[in-house]
Design an enzyme around this catalytic site. Sequence first.
Site, short mmCIF file in Angstrom:
data_model
loop_
_atom_site.label_atom_id
_atom_site.label_comp_id
_atom_site.label_asym_id
_atom_site.label_seq_id
_atom_site.Cartn_x
_atom_site.Cartn_y
_atom_site.Cartn_z
N LYS A 1 1.01 -1.14 0.11
CA LYS A 1 -0.06 -0.08 -0.13
C LYS A 1 0.94 1.33 0.20
CE LYS A 1 -3.91 1.73 2.75
NZ LYS A 1 -4.65 1.65 3.95
N SER B 1 -9.86 -0.68 7.23
CA SER B 1 -9.31 -0.56 5.80
C SER B 1 -8.56 -1.81 5.14
CB SER B 1 -8.17 0.79 5.81
OG SER B 1 -8.82 1.89 5.90
N SER C 1 -9.71 1.63 3.13
CA SER C 1 -8.88 2.41 2.26
C SER C 1 -7.84 1.64 1.51
CB SER C 1 -8.04 3.57 2.88
OG SER C 1 -7.21 2.72 3.93
#
Lengths: 469, 94
Positions: free
Chosen positions: A74, A173, A149
């Site tokens: 990420k 997330s 996210s």
Amino acid sequence: MDDVKTIFSKREANEITFTHLMEETLKELSHDDELHAFLFIRNADELMADAKAADNAWDEGQRKPLLGIPIAIKDNMCVTGLPCTCGSKILEHFVAPYDATAVKKLKDAGAIIVGKTNLDEFAMGSSSENSAFGPTRNPLDKTCSPGGSSGGSAAAVASGMSLLALGSDTGGSVRQPAAFTGTFGFKPSYGAISRYGLVAFASSLDQIGVLAKHPEDVILASSVLFGQDPMDSTSRDIPMAPQPEASNVKRVGIVKEIDSNMLDKDVKHAYDSFINYLSRTYEVVEISIPHWEEALAAYYFIAPAEASSNLSRYDGVRYGTTMEAENYSESIRKTRNLFGEEVKRRILLGSFALSAGYKDALYEKANYLRQWLVFEFDQVFQNVDMVLTPTTPTPPFKLGEIKDPLDLYKADLFTTPANLAYLPAINMPYPFQENKKDLPIGLQFIAPFGEDHKLLSFINELWQGAEEL
Amino acid sequence: MFNISPEILKHLEELAQLELPEGLEEKMLQDLNHILGTFQIISRVEVPPETTTAFSSPLREDEPKSFENASQLLGQSRLQDGLLKVKPVLEEED
């Protein structure tokens, strides 16, 4: 796509090579313009060279736990020499000068980092639509959101662009995008994985987590990542082994306060039918967490309060983009106006929750609520081994469908309690989807603090049991 | 119970060193008050019992260490004679 153990067996039998595995990965990565799972993909020649080096190492007898395995990171974690934008214009040109501890551990274990995945700006969001560089699409239905996210990481794993991915989970997330993409998404106990090199959002809640298609891969990656780190004083040693063991789970708790009428009908059906399935093997009992429903409110004061403090460092001087202006303070304001709308909303909400006159009524009360949750989970885990909930109240929603920020916050309804109570939790895809083309539904299991290995072993048992049916 | 007025919003913008673009202020005010209204349930929470579960983390000693790679961290263009170049912080009085 095979799990890591199968890949290693095939490599041992010379049925495949890591070079071949990388070629297959690159084929998938070449379709990323359709999904936009990645913000940055490493050069194909470099990736092939890394794969070749992994093959050579294997042939020389090296057996590292993730040798030659493609992994996505990420884009809020530092990887030396690669951009780290956090999905924000404010860090658009920032290149990380060091490796996050989690990244270093993956590299030391032989993994090949393929690129950096898209996310809601500074990990604030549940749809990946808050990325300053455009949303990610769900590989299972491109009109839908992959969640957020860590939507880019989830889409990368679900589409076979990487075997494993790292995400970060502050209020769900990792688990919510896993639920939306039919993958496993694991948030460990608070402190299990070092956050050194993870860009801070809400430090008392942030955890690095793992996404994968197979539970055994989650266990293997966790065994590499877990461990106390002198660079993160909140980290601690929590037991984790590379292999599952008998979980000895006997009793599973169902949260009485979850009003099944507020669940989408498909989620309700999956949740009820899985409870029925579980009760054939385990004792399923109703438990009470009286402050369950208020957890979301506590989260949306604590996380923005911490974010307003953590994000004060983006002043255009220390990191990333600088907007030129007449003087220093004007330059700071112009630079910080590069934040997107959702980040601004949370900074303002957090500033309000911490401001004179409101701190006692909002931030302090939110922390009281958090302590209640810790207490109530403590009580509950004296009677049950695990707690089961749906991961999300709805299946994946359409991109652009949800306009009201509060409606998006509600996607975190069932995931925030585990963050607030510091507990390990995982999304497992509902395994009995009647029509395999239907959008996935996620089931969440929460375990007592520190029992991460038991949780993952249990999920592995459940998944294998369901697959045999 | 909790309400952010346009004046408070201005104050918050100042605290957070943000300046909302024209047109966004009204929407932000509406969104924030909607969120506060929904989550005001929090004000009714009572003092929790003492728990034995300890999550406090021992803080390590705060020992300053020099980072050898400053130019890489900050970007060469922003360094001058090894020092960080910024706009004037103190303005001269007219």
